[in-house]
Design a protein around this motif. Structure first.
Motif, PDB file in Angstrom:
ATOM      1  N   ASP A 204       1.077  -1.299   0.099  1.00 16.18           N
ATOM      2  CA  ASP A 204       0.014  -0.006   0.071  1.00 16.18           C
ATOM      3  C   ASP A 204       0.987   1.247   0.155  1.00 16.18           C
ATOM      4  OD1 ASP A 204      -2.508  -1.240  -0.217  1.00 16.18           O
ATOM      5  OD2 ASP A 204      -2.688  -1.257   1.957  1.00 16.18           O
ATOM      6  N   ASP A 205       2.070   1.434   0.563  1.00 21.83           N
ATOM      7  CA  ASP A 205       2.818   2.287   0.794  1.00 21.83           C
ATOM      8  C   ASP A 205       3.463   2.753  -0.575  1.00 21.83           C
ATOM      9  OD1 ASP A 205       2.415   2.264   3.536  1.00 21.83           O
ATOM     10  OD2 ASP A 205       4.443   1.179   3.949  1.00 21.83           O
ATOM     11  N   GLN A 206       3.570   1.973  -1.517  1.00 18.15           N
ATOM     12  CA  GLN A 206       4.392   2.252  -2.778  1.00 18.15           C
ATOM     13  C   GLN A 206       3.135   2.964  -3.461  1.00 18.15           C
ATOM     14  OE1 GLN A 206       5.171  -1.478  -4.828  1.00 18.15           O
ATOM     15  NE2 GLN A 206       6.543  -0.511  -6.087  1.00 18.15           N
ATOM     16  N   VAL A 207       1.898   2.409  -3.324  1.00 18.41           N
ATOM     17  CA  VAL A 207       0.850   3.071  -4.179  1.00 18.41           C
ATOM     18  C   VAL A 207       0.583   4.375  -3.584  1.00 18.41           C
ATOM     19  CG1 VAL A 207      -1.570   2.834  -4.660  1.00 18.41           C
ATOM     20  CG2 VAL A 207      -0.260   0.882  -4.524  1.00 18.41           C
ATOM     21  N   GLU A 208       0.545   4.563  -2.356  1.00 12.58           N
ATOM     22  CA  GLU A 208       0.488   5.732  -1.611  1.00 12.58           C
ATOM     23  C   GLU A 208       1.307   6.966  -1.968  1.00 12.58           C
ATOM     24  OE1 GLU A 208      -1.950   8.180  -0.281  1.00 12.58           O
ATOM     25  OE2 GLU A 208      -2.495   6.039  -0.158  1.00 12.58           O
ATOM     26  N   ALA A 209       2.723   6.311  -2.231  1.00 10.23           N
ATOM     27  CA  ALA A 209       3.787   7.095  -2.464  1.00 10.23           C
ATOM     28  C   ALA A 209       3.741   7.683  -3.988  1.00 10.23           C
ATOM     29  CB  ALA A 209       5.097   6.374  -2.516  1.00 10.23           C
ATOM     30  N   ALA A 210       3.347   6.735  -5.001  1.00 11.87           N
ATOM     31  CA  ALA A 210       3.013   7.232  -6.109  1.00 11.87           C
ATOM     32  C   ALA A 210       1.943   8.143  -6.505  1.00 11.87           C
ATOM     33  CB  ALA A 210       2.628   5.795  -6.953  1.00 11.87           C
ATOM     34  N   ARG A 211       0.907   7.935  -5.592  1.00 13.85           N
ATOM     35  CA  ARG A 211      -0.263   8.871  -5.534  1.00 13.85           C
ATOM     36  C   ARG A 211       0.136  10.304  -5.240  1.00 13.85           C
ATOM     37  NH1 ARG A 211      -4.554   6.261  -2.627  1.00 13.85           N
ATOM     38  NH2 ARG A 211      -4.852   4.857  -4.683  1.00 13.85           N
ATOM     39  N   ASP A 213       3.183  11.492  -5.624  1.00 11.12           N
ATOM     40  CA  ASP A 213       4.019  12.057  -6.782  1.00 11.12           C
ATOM     41  C   ASP A 213       3.061  12.407  -7.905  1.00 11.12           C
ATOM     42  OD1 ASP A 213       6.033  11.860  -5.287  1.00 11.12           O
ATOM     43  OD2 ASP A 213       6.947  10.208  -6.124  1.00 11.12           O
ATOM     44  N   GLY A 214       1.718  12.336  -7.659  1.00 11.24           N
ATOM     45  CA  GLY A 214       0.804  12.758  -8.677  1.00 11.24           C
ATOM     46  C   GLY A 214       0.504  11.783  -9.644  1.00 11.24           C
ATOM     47  N   ALA A 215       0.708  10.506  -9.466  1.00 10.93           N
ATOM     48  CA  ALA A 215       0.243   9.606 -10.431  1.00 10.93           C
ATOM     49  C   ALA A 215      -1.177   9.287 -10.404  1.00 10.93           C
ATOM     50  CB  ALA A 215       0.964   8.091 -10.109  1.00 10.93           C
ATOM     51  N   GLY A 216      -1.883   9.254 -11.532  1.00  9.83           N
ATOM     52  CA  GLY A 216      -3.272   8.982 -11.543  1.00  9.83           C
ATOM     53  C   GLY A 216      -3.578   7.424 -11.578  1.00  9.83           C
ATOM     54  N   PRO A 217      -4.947   7.086 -11.332  1.00  9.08           N
ATOM     55  CA  PRO A 217      -5.303   5.706 -10.991  1.00  9.08           C
ATOM     56  C   PRO A 217      -4.683   4.754 -12.577  1.00  9.08           C
ATOM     57  CG  PRO A 217      -7.193   7.183 -11.137  1.00  9.08           C
ATOM     58  CD  PRO A 217      -6.132   8.055 -11.394  1.00  9.08           C
ATOM     59  N   ALA A 219      -2.167   5.406 -14.440  1.00  7.97           N
ATOM     60  CA  ALA A 219      -0.765   5.070 -14.131  1.00  7.97           C
ATOM     61  C   ALA A 219      -0.373   4.168 -13.199  1.00  7.97           C
ATOM     62  CB  ALA A 219       0.045   6.542 -13.883  1.00  7.97           C
ATOM     63  N   ILE A 220      -1.169   4.140 -12.153  1.00  8.66           N
ATOM     64  CA  ILE A 220      -0.728   3.403 -10.895  1.00  8.66           C
ATOM     65  C   ILE A 220      -1.025   1.962 -11.605  1.00  8.66           C
ATOM     66  CG2 ILE A 220      -1.650   2.411  -8.566  1.00  8.66           C
ATOM     67  CD1 ILE A 220      -1.950   5.662  -7.929  1.00  8.66           C
ATOM     68  N   PHE A 221      -2.249   1.683 -12.166  1.00  6.46           N
ATOM     69  CA  PHE A 221      -2.597   0.654 -12.546  1.00  6.46           C
ATOM     70  C   PHE A 221      -1.471  -0.135 -13.386  1.00  6.46           C
ATOM     71  CE2 PHE A 221      -4.534  -2.177 -15.949  1.00  6.46           C
ATOM     72  CZ  PHE A 221      -4.973  -3.399 -15.208  1.00  6.46           C
ATOM     73  N   TRP A 222      -1.018   0.768 -14.401  1.00  7.65           N
ATOM     74  CA  TRP A 222      -0.139   0.316 -15.408  1.00  7.65           C
ATOM     75  C   TRP A 222       1.183  -0.026 -15.115  1.00  7.65           C
ATOM     76  CZ3 TRP A 222      -1.287  -1.463 -19.987  1.00  7.65           C
ATOM     77  CH2 TRP A 222      -0.391  -1.734 -20.830  1.00  7.65           C
ATOM     78  N   PHE A 223       1.747   0.962 -14.014  1.00  8.33           N
ATOM     79  CA  PHE A 223       3.094   0.849 -13.694  1.00  8.33           C
ATOM     80  C   PHE A 223       3.427  -0.004 -12.301  1.00  8.33           C
ATOM     81  CE2 PHE A 223       3.152   4.667 -16.561  1.00  8.33           C
ATOM     82  CZ  PHE A 223       4.013   4.125 -17.478  1.00  8.33           C
TER      83      PHE A 223
END
Lengths: 311, 273
Positions: A204-211, A213-217, A219-223
């Motif tokens: 979850d932390d990784q997803v949170e960190a990406a969010r 940094d401004g990653a959209g849903p 981008a999060i799904f893809w990367f």
């Protein structure tokens, strides 16, 4: 490790054991004794039928005509490989496997992401959506055939009537597509079940960190999500492939391979050869082809599993 | 309403919509089981009707339904029991007495699962015919036991490996032999794991439909074959088919829901956790 002051091996059925320098005990006889039954049974189960299939595939052997006998050489294979029916069946097998894989893996991935989100009644919704995987194939196929896809009394016919669309006679106008739909309905929940488990180990932390940094849903799904699921997806693909290559019951209860050969796959083709035509030689040659196809997939699957296995 | 709440409601709507569509065939089947044969084929399909147990009564009244159900129970539980008896010693030795060969043995067992049944249909059929095992409970029990043995060994191995070795060592110090060690320490400790392994094996045997359709005709035919007999045009009694199907899948659906977590482990041979 705490060790008793004497060799423990003498307590266990008095069979002596060697000790390895690493401190692990080496079972020797005891391992043979304990694993023996399982290994022997599986070895017999694998080698005897496999050997017989190979042997029969080079024989002239027909169950209802004992006059046909003797060594056939490659005749069964040449006869089979020049039979256009085999290639139709192969084509159908590939279509069936390919389409079901595409539907179940893409659908399963998207649904895994959806069912991972927080929403009301998530637990129950999850149970409902994985249920088809536990339904026995003959039941699933007959429910679809009779109650949903029936051209007169089925729910789909009624729905298309409501919408003013032409009624489709599923099993005569698109037999293979109908079977693909039924099989995909059974196997998409399998993909979902596996991928949902895999997605839960996503950090979850990784997803949170990406969010942050401004990653959209997307981008999060893809990367993040998709790379995380990569191995689980490949395992799903390989396991499904092995089962889908020899789909049988769904065809048996719906179209019986027809009309003509339109929905005959390799497994059904061999079944016709074997138990309807009683051509043991030909069926066995077909069996050998099925085994070779399955093994191409199996090698990759076993490699992936092996990577994950520390002993 | 705040945006997170709106998002949650939209997600609820979407997810439940999909869940209901996917589940609809099963729901419809259960519903049809409570209709009369007339209502079952009615157009437009009747959603509200006087529920009747006629379909169930008729299915249960046919003595042979019970015979098929009994065959399913005997074969799937029998094969599971046999598989567990053979697999437990094997998994024990792999988990607690590992050697260089353990990994290879496990992978080889897995590879026997990859043999497509249709590839060995002919020899198994002929062997069974010559041994008088065609259409017998014993024959199908043996096949299912062998079919599930690799998965059972594999799953038990992963559960056994989670048990700290010190516990067994302690038992050994108290003078327990291998048999006592397994019976009084290992089995109680891993009972939940063994139970879910057993359930998975029961589920797989119960739903198996290649060998059951090809190796049985009437005497030993399990429910998969009984349901398949409804595919003939003269067997089109939808309410009865639905009632019989509901009875056939209900226990397995519940088992499946209960063991889904462990099932992932077993079905993917530990590659997905």
């Amino acid at each position: 490790m705490i060790r008793p002051p004497f060799p423990t091996c003498f307590l266990q059925w008095g069979i002596p054991m060697r000790e390895r320098t690493s401190g692990r005990t080496v079972g020797g006889f005891r391992n043979v004794f304990l694993q023996g039954p399982a290994v022997t049974l599986l070895l017999l189960w694998m080698l005897v039928p496999l050997g017989m299939t190979l042997w029969f595939s080079f024989q002239r052997y027909n169950l209802i005509n004992p006059m046909i006998s003797g060594f056939a050489g490659w005749d069964n294979y040449t006869y089979l490989l020049t039979d256009p029916a085999l290639w139709t069946a192969m084509g159908n097998t590939l279509l069936l496997v390919g389409w079901v894989l595409a539907i179940s893996v893409i659908g399963g991935t998207l649904l895994a992401v959806l069912f991972q989100q927080e929403f009301f009644g998530r637990g129950i919704a999850r149970l409902l959506v994985i249920a088809p995987f536990f339904v026995m194939p003959t039941v699933g196929a007959l429910v679809w055939k009779n109650m949903l896809m029936h051209p007169v009394n089925g729910v789909f016919a009624w729905l298309s009537g409501l919408l003013g669309l032409p009624v489709i006679d599923w099993f005569s106008s698109m037999p293979l597509a109908s079977i693909i739909i039924i099989v995909a309905w059974q196997w998409m929940p399998f993909a979902l079940l596996i991928l949902l488990t895999a997605i839960q180990s996503l950090d979850d932390d990784q997803v949170e960190a990406a969010r942050m940094d401004g990653a959209g849903p997307l981008a999060i799904f893809w990367f993040i999500t998709l790379p995380h699921l990569k191995r689980a997806i490949s395992v799903v693909i390989m396991i499904e492939m092995i089962f889908l290559l020899t789909i049988f019951a769904e065809i048996f209860v719906t179209t019986s391979g027809g009309p003509g050969l339109a929905s005959t796959n390799l497994a059904y083709f061999i079944y016709i050869r074997a138990l309807l035509d009683f051509d043991v030689g030909g069926a066995s040659a077909g069996g050998v082809i099925a085994i070779i196809l399955a093994n191409i997939v199996a090698i990759f699957l076993i490699r992936t599993v092996a990577k994950n296995l520390e002993t | 309403m705040n945006p997170t709440m709106t998002k949650k409601l939209l997600l609820t709507l979407l997810a439940w919509g999909i869940a209901l569509i996917v589940f609809f065939p099963i729901f419809w089947m259960v519903l049809t089981g409570f209709k009369t044969e007339g209502e079952a084929v009615a157009t437009p399909p009747s959603l509200f009707f006087e529920p009747t147990l006629a379909g169930y009564h008729e299915v249960m009244a046919r003595a042979d339904y019970l015979k098929f159900a009994l065959n399913s129970i005997v074969i799937s539980f029998g094969s599971t029991l046999l598989a567990l008896i053979v697999a437990i010693p094997s998994a024990y030795s792999m988990a607690f007495l590992p050697t260089k060969r353990t990994r290879g043995t496990l992978l080889w067992m897995l590879s026997t699962k990859m043999l497509p049944p249709v590839g060995v249909l002919m020899p198994v059929y002929l062997l069974f015919r010559d041994m008088g095992l065609l259409d017998s409970q014993l024959g199908l029990t043996i096949v299912y036991m062998l079919m599930n043995l690799p998965i059972v060994v594999w799953m038990l191995y992963t559960f056994f490996k989670d048990i700290p070795k010190d516990i067994l060592e302690a038992g050994r110090m108290d003078g327990a032999g291998t048999l006592q060690e397994v019976l009084y320490l290992l089995l109680p400790l891993t009972l939940p794991g063994i139970a879910s392994t057993g359930l998975l094996s029961v589920i797989l045997s119960w739903n198996e439909a290649f060998w059951s359709l090809n190796l049985t005709t009437s005497d030993a035919a399990p429910l998969t074959a009984f349901i398949a007999s409804f595919s003939s045009p003269e067997g089109l009694f939808w309410a009865k088919l639905s009632a019989a199907s509901t009875l056939a899948i209900a226990p397995i659906l519940i088992f499946g829901w209960l063991t889904q977590k462990q099932m992932v482990r077993g079905l993917t041979f530990g590659a997905v956790k």
